[in-house]
Motif scaffolding. Structure first.
Motif, PDB file in Angstrom:
ATOM      1  N   LEU A   7       0.804  -1.227   0.000  1.00  0.00           N
ATOM      2  CA  LEU A   7       0.000   0.000   0.000  1.00  0.00           C
ATOM      3  C   LEU A   7       0.838   1.278   0.000  1.00  0.00           C
ATOM      4  N   THR A   8       2.117   1.149   0.377  1.00  0.00           N
ATOM      5  CA  THR A   8       3.005   2.332   0.332  1.00  0.00           C
ATOM      6  C   THR A   8       3.970   2.257  -0.848  1.00  0.00           C
ATOM      7  N   GLN A   9       3.674   1.386  -1.797  1.00  0.00           N
ATOM      8  CA  GLN A   9       4.504   1.223  -3.004  1.00  0.00           C
ATOM      9  C   GLN A   9       5.970   0.955  -2.642  1.00  0.00           C
ATOM     10  N   GLY A  10       6.159   0.182  -1.577  1.00  0.00           N
ATOM     11  CA  GLY A  10       7.508  -0.240  -1.200  1.00  0.00           C
ATOM     12  C   GLY A  10       8.314   0.788  -0.427  1.00  0.00           C
ATOM     13  N   ARG A  11       7.695   1.922  -0.087  1.00  0.00           N
ATOM     14  CA  ARG A  11       8.453   2.945   0.652  1.00  0.00           C
ATOM     15  C   ARG A  11       8.667   2.564   2.118  1.00  0.00           C
ATOM     16  N   TYR A  12       7.805   1.679   2.616  1.00  0.00           N
ATOM     17  CA  TYR A  12       7.953   1.219   4.003  1.00  0.00           C
ATOM     18  C   TYR A  12       8.042  -0.308   4.046  1.00  0.00           C
ATOM     19  N   LYS A  13       8.974  -0.775   4.852  1.00  0.00           N
ATOM     20  CA  LYS A  13       9.120  -2.205   5.092  1.00  0.00           C
ATOM     21  C   LYS A  13       8.963  -2.443   6.590  1.00  0.00           C
ATOM     22  N   VAL A  14       8.194  -3.456   6.960  1.00  0.00           N
ATOM     23  CA  VAL A  14       8.000  -3.789   8.368  1.00  0.00           C
ATOM     24  C   VAL A  14       8.845  -5.011   8.707  1.00  0.00           C
ATOM     25  N   GLN A  15       9.757  -4.838   9.634  1.00  0.00           N
ATOM     26  CA  GLN A  15      10.597  -5.940  10.107  1.00  0.00           C
ATOM     27  C   GLN A  15       9.981  -6.501  11.389  1.00  0.00           C
ATOM     28  N   ILE A  16       9.686  -7.800  11.376  1.00  0.00           N
ATOM     29  CA  ILE A  16       8.987  -8.416  12.509  1.00  0.00           C
ATOM     30  C   ILE A  16       9.981  -9.108  13.441  1.00  0.00           C
ATOM     31  N   PHE A  17       9.848  -8.799  14.714  1.00  0.00           N
ATOM     32  CA  PHE A  17      10.638  -9.458  15.756  1.00  0.00           C
ATOM     33  C   PHE A  17       9.669 -10.247  16.630  1.00  0.00           C
ATOM     34  N   CYS A  18       9.707 -11.569  16.517  1.00  0.00           N
ATOM     35  CA  CYS A  18       8.779 -12.426  17.264  1.00  0.00           C
ATOM     36  C   CYS A  18       9.414 -12.890  18.577  1.00  0.00           C
ATOM     37  N   CYS A  19       8.646 -13.702  19.290  1.00  0.00           N
ATOM     38  CA  CYS A  19       9.179 -14.534  20.379  1.00  0.00           C
ATOM     39  C   CYS A  19       9.868 -13.734  21.489  1.00  0.00           C
TER      40      CYS A  19
END
Length: 330
Positions: free
Chosen positions: A52-64
């Motif tokens: 939805l942001t045309q690749g301008r934002y990436k979300v890095q997930i930190f689990c656990c």
């Protein structure tokens, strides 16, 4: 001269390409395992944000719990140390005390009632609207499910709970509820629970089915009792510092991505409960689908009185919304 000019033009073109593909990475921290539905929903959210942001934002997930337990994640969210988290509504209560009331026992009887309550309760909306002043804002409500018990010994009624040490998370309303059932309460971070049960430090724990399944608590506490004592959705929040840096269009994109992930989360939990219980049973867990819920309901009645003493009119305002939902959705 031509070579210099060509080199300059090439450099400008390269900078233009870099700027076009510049990407801001945002941190999303949660406490679920990689195999849990919370993590799956976070992946849906991350994919949608990028899209939805045309690749301008990436979300890095930190689990656990890599970056901290739930209270630490929410603290970091308010400070701007992380950008997103998702946690039980009651986990936000240290910042917004009235959200303790969402942990009142036996508010709703099924998922449809729970979803309607969180989507339409005027009282809840008023509480959620206070969040930005505390350093974060709620984007959507994801699902964790109804909380139930996993214990070493069989559990059918409050009689079986007397004197048993049970792990839970730090929430006043949950402590009142479990103590009224007869348990002695032990607070500890989720990653420590499996070993604590295995070593006998506690005799069990309480959590939604998906959390029980993904953390394999049934291996060390094989009696899974479906008390469904507290409905426990998990609102997803963004740091207010992050929010204020976004353009209106990107704020809209983040909200839309969170709501899409929320729908995914709700359906995944509703669909998975039965399958996960069957899987646990196949691996040796003893599933008690019909404990004496009436006895547990009776045991927790004093909790409502304690809540009124502390929170006053807010209690009946929220209970009224819950009652309306229960009467309109069966």
């Amino acid at each position: 001269m031509k070579r210099i000019r060509f080199a300059l033009l090439s450099s400008v073109a390269a900078l233009s390409i870099t700027a076009t593909h510049a990407q801001t990475t945002l941190k999303f921290s949660h406490t679920d395992q990689q195999g849990g539905s919370r993590h799956a929903a976070a992946e849906v959210f991350a994919k949608k944000v990028e899209e939805l942001t045309q690749g301008r934002y990436k979300v890095q997930i930190f689990c656990c719990s890599q970056l901290g337990n739930d209270p630490k994640n929410i603290e970091q969210l308010a400070l701007g140390g992380i950008d997103f988290t998702v946690s039980a509504t009651g986990s936000y209560a240290p910042q917004l005390p009235t959200l303790n009331l969402t942990m009142l026992p036996f508010l709703v009887d099924n998922y449809q009632q729970g979803w309607k309550l969180y989507d339409e309760s005027k009282w809840l909306k008023e509480q959620f609207d206070k969040a930005p002043a505390k350093g974060f804002r709620f984007l959507s409500t994801w699902e964790a499910g109804f909380r139930s018990m996993t214990t070493k010994d069989p559990l059918n009624s409050p009689e079986d709970a007397k004197g048993k040490k049970l792990r839970t998370f730090p929430n006043e309303m949950m402590r009142w509820t479990l103590e009224s059932m007869g348990f002695n309460i032990q607070i500890m971070p989720l990653p420590e629970v499996y070993l604590a049960i295995q070593q006998g430090a506690v005799s069990g724990q309480e959590n939604p089915v998906d959390t029980i399944f993904s953390n394999k608590f049934y291996e060390v506490a094989p009696n899974v009792t479906l008390t469904n004592h507290v409905y426990s959705p998990i609102p997803m929040a963004i740091s207010e510092k992050t929010w204020q840096k976004l353009s209106p269009a990107d704020q809209k994109a983040m909200t839309e991505a969170a709501q899409i992930a929320g729908k995914f989360s709700r359906q995944a939990i509703a669909d998975n409960d039965e399958k996960q219980l069957k899987d646990m049973a196949a691996k040796g867990a003893k599933i008690n689908t019909k404990p004496n819920v009436a006895a547990f309901r009776t045991a927790v009645q004093p909790v409502y009185g304690k809540a009124r003493e502390k929170f006053g009119a807010d209690v009946d305002a929220f209970l009224k919304d819950a009652e309306l939902v229960r009467s309109s959705v069966k």
